[in-house]
Design an enzyme around this catalytic site. Structure first.
Site, PDB file in Angstrom:
ATOM      1  N   GLU A  22       0.860  -1.194   0.000  1.00 25.54           N
ATOM      2  CA  GLU A  22       0.000   0.000   0.000  1.00 25.54           C
ATOM      3  C   GLU A  22       0.894   1.241   0.000  1.00 25.54           C
ATOM      4  O   GLU A  22       2.105   1.142   0.233  1.00 25.54           O
ATOM      5  CB  GLU A  22      -0.903   0.010   1.234  1.00 25.54           C
ATOM      6  CG  GLU A  22      -0.131  -0.026   2.546  1.00 25.54           C
ATOM      7  CD  GLU A  22      -0.736   0.857   3.626  1.00 25.54           C
ATOM      8  OE1 GLU A  22      -1.277   1.936   3.289  1.00 25.54           O
ATOM      9  OE2 GLU A  22      -0.637   0.481   4.796  1.00 25.54           O
ATOM     10  N   LYS A 156      -3.625  -0.906  13.478  1.00 25.33           N
ATOM     11  CA  LYS A 156      -3.118   0.375  13.980  1.00 25.33           C
ATOM     12  C   LYS A 156      -3.171   0.383  15.505  1.00 25.33           C
ATOM     13  O   LYS A 156      -4.120  -0.119  16.100  1.00 25.33           O
ATOM     14  CB  LYS A 156      -4.007   1.520  13.461  1.00 25.33           C
ATOM     15  CG  LYS A 156      -3.546   2.062  12.132  1.00 25.33           C
ATOM     16  CD  LYS A 156      -4.190   3.395  11.845  1.00 25.33           C
ATOM     17  CE  LYS A 156      -5.423   3.248  10.985  1.00 25.33           C
ATOM     18  NZ  LYS A 156      -5.845   4.523  10.374  1.00 25.33           N
TER      19      LYS A 156
END
Ligand code: PSU
Ligand code: MN
Length: 299
Positions: A22, A156
């Site tokens: 990504e 995250k």
């Protein structure tokens, strides 16, 4: 329109190993400069050293790339627009100059062009307080939907990890621990939460990927703990996240504005160690992803 980079196209047609990457982590939204550039170089090198071809995804002049050519990488590093899966159609139709793709966008692109393994630092997930805000990252649905193995060091750091795992279960995503029975917590190796499956080598991960493909099911989340030498102190991180989230609520920030503020606070509190850790885990994930891609190609 999706354009596949030359090297990636050759690798895909030869059925050799390719690893999707990504670009949000390598943009101004993910890591401060020049750590972002170093992160990209190290991830590319890790994939190549393992014998696979990296395929960075991004949007450049309205073109959706799978395998951004090296001479265009600089533009991706400077990207400040975050492109999720839902945005791909609009940003390509409206010829966005530069967009950094998230995990969900990258998986959508990878699926279209036949890339089966993808590496990132940490995926998005269920946010704390999501029962009020409804903020659940589309990364989770993308992993469920696309038949791709995503390699990440957990989610995250400041998400609601128990709920993230519950949501993955709801969407039938197998979470597979890499040499662990526990879900990693990004900056630290162990969140204390158990994962349903475990593998100890790349071939075993590849076998799960292939079995899922034969079943016509979606993707796999391969959860790889940060290398022990790079692991941070759990309590220090927890305190820094508290402070960051406090800043977020006092400034009434929401949605995509949250991550950069929290990560900047964590960086401040750890004196920059969080960035070093982020680089180490991203590079490690790229290496493991390449090994899994090679093993899939061999099966
Ligand atoms: N993990 C981080 N920093 C990030 C991201 C993940 O530590 O910036 C990015 C990834 O690109 C991920 C995206 O796909 O955030 C998820 O964003 P959202 O929560 O808005 O879906
Ligand atoms: Mn969100």
């Amino acid at each position: 329109m999706i354009v596949v980079g030359d090297e990636v196209r050759s690798a895909l047609s030869a059925k050799t190993a390719v690893v999707g990457l990504e670009s949000t982590i390598f943009s101004t939204l993910g890591l401060p400069s020049p750590a972002n550039s170093e992160a990209l170089a190290r991830c590319n090198a890790a994939v190549r050293n393992a014998g696979a071809v990296p395929a960075l995804t991004a949007v450049i002049d309205g073109v959706i790339w799978a395998g951004v050519p090296e001479e265009m990488e600089e533009r991706v590093l400077g990207a400040s627009v975050k492109v999720a899966a839902r945005d791909l159609g609009a940003v390509s139709a409206q010829r966005l100059a530069v967009g950094a793709t998230t995990v969900s966008a990258s998986l959508a692109i990878a699926d279209q062009v036949g890339i089966e393994v993808f590496a990132t630092g940490g995926i998005g997930g269920v946010h704390r307080g999501s029962e009020i805000t409804g903020d659940i990252s589309s990364d989770l649905d993308a992993i469920a939907r696309h038949g791709i193995t995503t390699v990440s060091a957990g989610a995250k750091a400041f998400l609601d990890l128990p709920r993230t795992l519950e949501y993955l279960e709801t969407r039938s995503v197998p979470v597979v621990g890499w040499r662990t029975n526990h879900f990693p917590a990004f900056y630290t190796q162990n969140s204390g939460l158990e994962v349903p499956h475990r593998v100890d080598d790349a071939t075993s991960a590849a076998r799960i990927h292939v079995a899922r493909r034969e079943l016509g099911q979606g993707g796999v989340l391969l959860a790889v703990p940060i290398p022990s030498h790079a692991e941070l102190d759990g309590q220090q991180i927890a305190d820094a996240i508290e402070k960051g989230l406090h800043l977020v609520s006092s400034r009434r920030l929401s949605g995509p504005q949250i991550t950069p503020v929290v990560l900047a606070e964590v960086e401040k509190v750890t004196g920059g160690d969080s960035v070093t850790a982020n680089l180490a885990l991203a590079e490690h994930n790229a290496d493991i992803a390449a090994q899994v891609a090679l093993a899939i190609a061999q099966l």
